[in-house]
Design an enzyme around this catalytic site. Structure first.
Site, PDB file in Angstrom:
ATOM      1  N   GLU A  52       0.812  -1.232   0.000  1.00 27.01           N
ATOM      2  CA  GLU A  52       0.000   0.000   0.000  1.00 27.01           C
ATOM      3  C   GLU A  52       0.839   1.272   0.000  1.00 27.01           C
ATOM      4  O   GLU A  52       0.521   2.214   0.740  1.00 27.01           O
ATOM      5  CB  GLU A  52      -0.930   0.012   1.228  1.00 27.01           C
ATOM      6  CG  GLU A  52      -1.905  -1.149   1.242  1.00 27.01           C
ATOM      7  CD  GLU A  52      -2.710  -1.235   2.530  1.00 27.01           C
ATOM      8  OE1 GLU A  52      -3.911  -1.531   2.446  1.00 27.01           O
ATOM      9  OE2 GLU A  52      -2.148  -1.036   3.624  1.00 27.01           O
TER      10      GLU A  52
HETATM   11  C1  TNX Z   1      -4.381  -4.042   4.701  1.00 24.62           C
HETATM   12  S1  TNX Z   1      -2.804  -6.516   4.327  1.00 24.62           S
HETATM   13  C2  TNX Z   1      -3.117  -3.845   5.192  1.00 24.62           C
HETATM   14  C3  TNX Z   1      -2.931  -3.425   6.580  1.00 24.62           C
HETATM   15  C4  TNX Z   1      -4.240  -3.225   7.283  1.00 24.62           C
HETATM   16  C5  TNX Z   1      -5.191  -4.326   6.880  1.00 24.62           C
HETATM   17  C6  TNX Z   1      -6.491  -4.284   7.600  1.00 24.62           C
HETATM   18  C7  TNX Z   1      -1.733  -5.446   4.130  1.00 24.62           C
HETATM   19  C8  TNX Z   1      -0.497  -5.878   3.533  1.00 24.62           C
HETATM   20  N1  TNX Z   1      -1.981  -4.170   4.491  1.00 24.62           N
HETATM   21  O1  TNX Z   1      -2.160  -2.252   6.639  1.00 24.62           O
HETATM   22  O2  TNX Z   1      -4.024  -3.255   8.655  1.00 24.62           O
HETATM   23  O3  TNX Z   1      -5.430  -4.210   5.509  1.00 24.62           O
HETATM   24  O4  TNX Z   1      -7.250  -5.409   7.309  1.00 24.62           O
END
Ligand code: TNX
Length: 526
Positions: free
Chosen positions: A341
Site C-alpha cells: 500500500e
Molecule cells: C491491509 S494486508 C493492510 C494493513 C491493514 C489491513 C487491515 C496489508 C499488507 N496491508 O495495513 O491493517 O489491511 O485489514
C-alpha cells in the site's frame, strides 16, 4: 532368638494381611477413567486406531536418551504439558533406567530421516508404551504436540479418586504439507507486551505453527528499539491507534521473544514495513522526510499516506542501520520489508526503493519477504512474495520464480469479522466464518500456481480494532486451526464435515486452557 521367631512370623503375617487389604482398598477405590477416541488438529498424514489402551497415571515415566540435553529439554516440556493438562507429575528418567513398562519415550533416529524430513515424526501409543520417534528435535517436538491432543483435558481428581486415564491406542506417521506455516501479529496498531507474545507462542505451537511474523512498524507506532536511531522508539513508540500509550520492545525483550520461539521450534519473522506505513519513523526524524519536516504522530486507521524519502541517500543509511541491528537479533533467515500500500510513493520510486532494499538485505545475509506489490521489482530469486490482495502480482512473482506465502484476505485475514454482528474487526475482505477460513486450498487459489511454487500459508491479525489478549484470541480461534490444517495436512484428506466434527470435539481443550474463542453457530452440535 528362638523364642522370638513365632512372634516375628506372626507380625510379618499381620503386616502382609494389612498391606494386601490396604492395597486392595486402594485398587478398588481408585478409578481409571477412559478417555474418548482422540481427534487431532491438524489432521495427521497417516493415522490408524489400534486395540487396547495406554494407562497414563502416576507411575508413567518419561524416558529420554541420555547425553542429549535438547531431548531432555523437550522431555521436560512434555512433563510440564502433562502436569498442566492432567495434574500428573511424571518422573523424567534417562534411557538406562527405563523399566520397559508404562513409559513415554522420546527417541531420535537416523533411519527414518528421508521419510520424515525435518519436521516429521512417528507416534505409537500401545498398552505399556508411548513412543515418539523422529530424525530431529523439531520432529520430536511436533510429535509431542500431537500426543497432547490424545491426553485428557481434565485433571486427576483426588476426591473422586480418579488417578489414571486409559488412552486409546493408535499409530501416526506424520509430516507437513508446507514448510512455512505462519501467523502474523500486528503489534504496531496496538502494542502487546512480551508476556502476551509468549502466551500466544505457547498456543500456536500446539497447532504446529512454525513462524510468527511480527509487524513491528507502521504509521501508528515503531515497536523495536534501534540503538543508532533512538527516537524511533522514544517518540515513534509512544502512540497507537485510538491515542493509547503505545510501547516498544527493548532489544532484550526482542531476544527473549526470539529465544522463546526457538524453544517452541518457531521462528520470529520481523517486519519493518517500508517505504509506506512509515509515519511513526517520519515523525521521529525530520531528515527522513523529503520536506525535512516531521509530521505529527498518527493514531487513526487510514492507510497509504506516508512514504520514506526514496531519492535521499540518508534514507538508505537509515535502512542499513535498521536492517543491521534487526539482523543481528534475528537468527531466522527471513526479514520482512512490508512494501504494501505504498500509495504515496510513485511507481518508479517504489521499484527503485525495493531493489535497493534487496541489496541491503543481501549484505546482511537475509532473505526478503514482502507483500505482493514487491513482485513488480527485480529481486534475488530467493525473495519470497506474500500474496494478500493482487492475483496479478502473485502470478508475476511465480513467473519470476519466487515462492509464495499464501495469505488470501477473503479466507484467512484474522481481522475480518466472522459475521455482521462480530463486535471487533473489519469487513473490507468480507465476513470470514469458520468454514470460509477452512474451505480453501493454497494450490487452487491462483491460476497456474501449483503446490511446489508455494512455500506455505500465513494468517495475519491486523490490530486496528484489537486491544487485548481476549480480543486477539477471539479473532484467532477457532479460525487458526483451519490455517494450521491447510498448512500441515494432505489436501486430499481435508473436508469440512470431518474437520467440523473434530473441531467440535477439540473445543473443550480451548475451554480448559482458558482461551477466549468465538462460539460459531456452525460448531453447535446437532
Ligand atoms: C491491509 S494486508 C493492510 C494493513 C491493514 C489491513 C487491515 C496489508 C499488507 N496491508 O495495513 O491493517 O489491511 O485489514
Amino acid at each position: 532368638m528362638k523364642r522370638k521367631l513365632p512372634f516375628l512370623t506372626f507380625s510379618l503375617l499381620l503386616l502382609t494381611v494389612f498391606l494386601i487389604s490396604s492395597c486392595n482398598r486402594a485398587v478398588s477405590q481408585s478409578e481409571i477413567q477412559e478417555v474418548s477416541k482422540p481427534v487431532f488438529i491438524p489432521k495427521p498424514q497417516e493415522l490408524e486406531h489400534l486395540k487396547g489402551f495406554f494407562r497414563l497415571g502416576p507411575d508413567t515415566r518419561i524416558v529420554y536418551i541420555d547425553r542429549n540435553p535438547e531431548v531432555k529439554r523437550i522431555a521436560s516440556q512434555m512433563q510440564e504439558i502433562i502436569k498442566d493438562q492432567t495434574g500428573l507429575v511424571l518422573p523424567l528418567i534417562t534411557e538406562g533406567q527405563s523399566d520397559e513398562n508404562n513409559y513415554i519415550r522420546l527417541q531420535l533416529t537416523t533411519y527414518l530421516a528421508n521419510e520424515l524430513g525435518k519436521e516429521g515424526y512417528e507416534l505409537v501409543v500401545v498398552p505399556g508404551s508411548i513412543l515418539i520417534t523422529a530424525a530431529t528435535h523439531e520432529g520430536l517436538f511436533r510429535g509431542m504436540q500431537t500426543l497432547r491432543q490424545a491426553f485428557p483435558v481434565h485433571k486427576v481428581n483426588q476426591s473422586a479418586n480418579i488417578t489414571s486415564f486409559n488412552i486409546p491406542a493408535f499409530e501416526i506417521i506424520d509430516k507437513p504439507q508446507y514448510a512455512y506455516r505462519g501467523v502474523m501479529l500486528d503489534v504496531s496498531r496496538h502494542f502487546f507486551p512480551v508476556e502476551t507474545l509468549k502466551r500466544f507462542i505457547d498456543q500456536i505451537a500446539m497447532y504446529k505453527i512454525n513462524y510468527l511474523h511480527l509487524h513491528l512498524t507502521d504509521d501508528q507506532g515503531w515497536r523495536i528499539e534501534i540503538d543508532s536511531w533512538p527516537e524511533l522508539t522514544n517518540k515513534g513508540g509512544s502512540s497507537e491507534v485510538g491515542g493509547g500509550d503505545g510501547g516498544f520492545y527493548t532489544k532484550e525483550d526482542f531476544r527473549e521473544i526470539v529465544a522463546y520461539g526457538q524453544k517452541h521450534f518457531l521462528t520470529i519473522v520481523p517486519e519493518i514495513d517500508m517505504p509506506g506505513h512509515t509515519n511513526a519513523a517520519l515523525a521521529s526524524y525530520p531528515e527522513l522526510n523529503c520536506s525535512g519536516e516531521s509530521p505529527e504522530l498518527y493514531t487513526g486507521t487510514e492507510v497509504g499516506f506516508s512514504s520514506l524519502c526514496v531519492r535521499k541517500e540518508q534514507t538508505y543509511v537509515f535502512i542499513d542501520d535498521v536492517v543491521n541491528e534487526i539482523a543481528a537479533m534475528s537468527p531466522g533467515r527471513y526479514l520482512h520489508i512490508g512494501g504494501d500500500e505504498s500509495h504515496a510513493t510513485n511507481e518508479d520510486d517504489y521499484i527503485y526503493f525495493i531493489e535497493r532494499l534487496n541489496a541491503i538485505l543481501s549484505k546482511y545475509n537475509k532473505t526478503m519477504i514482502g507483500w505482493d506489490e514487491i513482485a513488480n521489482a527485480t529481486l534475488n530469486r530467493e525473495a519470497v512474495v506474500q500474496f494478500w490482495a493482487s492475483e496479478e502480482n502473485a502470478v508475476k512473482a511465480v513467473n519470476k520464480e519466487h515462492k509464495l506465502i499464501m495469505s488470501p484476505s477473503k479466507h484467512i485475514y484474522l481481522d475480518m469479522k466472522y459475521d455482521s454482528i462480530t463486535p471487533l474487526g473489519l469487513n473490507w475482505a468480507g465476513y470470514i466464518e469458520v468454514d470460509q477460513a477452512y474451505n480453501w486450498f493454497p494450490a487452487q487459489i491462483l491460476p497456474g500456481v501449483s503446490a511446489d511454487q508455494i512455500l506455505g500459508v500465513e494468517a495475519p491479525l491486523w490490530t486496528e480494532t484489537v486491544t487485548s489478549v481476549k480480543d486477539i484470541e477471539y479473532m484467532v480461534y477457532p479460525r487458526l486451526m483451519g490455517l494450521a490444517e491447510i498448512g500441515w495436512s494432505k489436501p486430499s484428506d481435508r473436508n469440512w464435515n470431518d474437520y467440523r466434527e473434530r473441531l467440535i470435539a477439540h473445543l473443550p481443550r480451548l475451554d480448559s486452557m482458558g482461551i477466549n474463542y468465538y462460539h460459531s453457530p456452525l460448531l453447535k452440535e446437532e
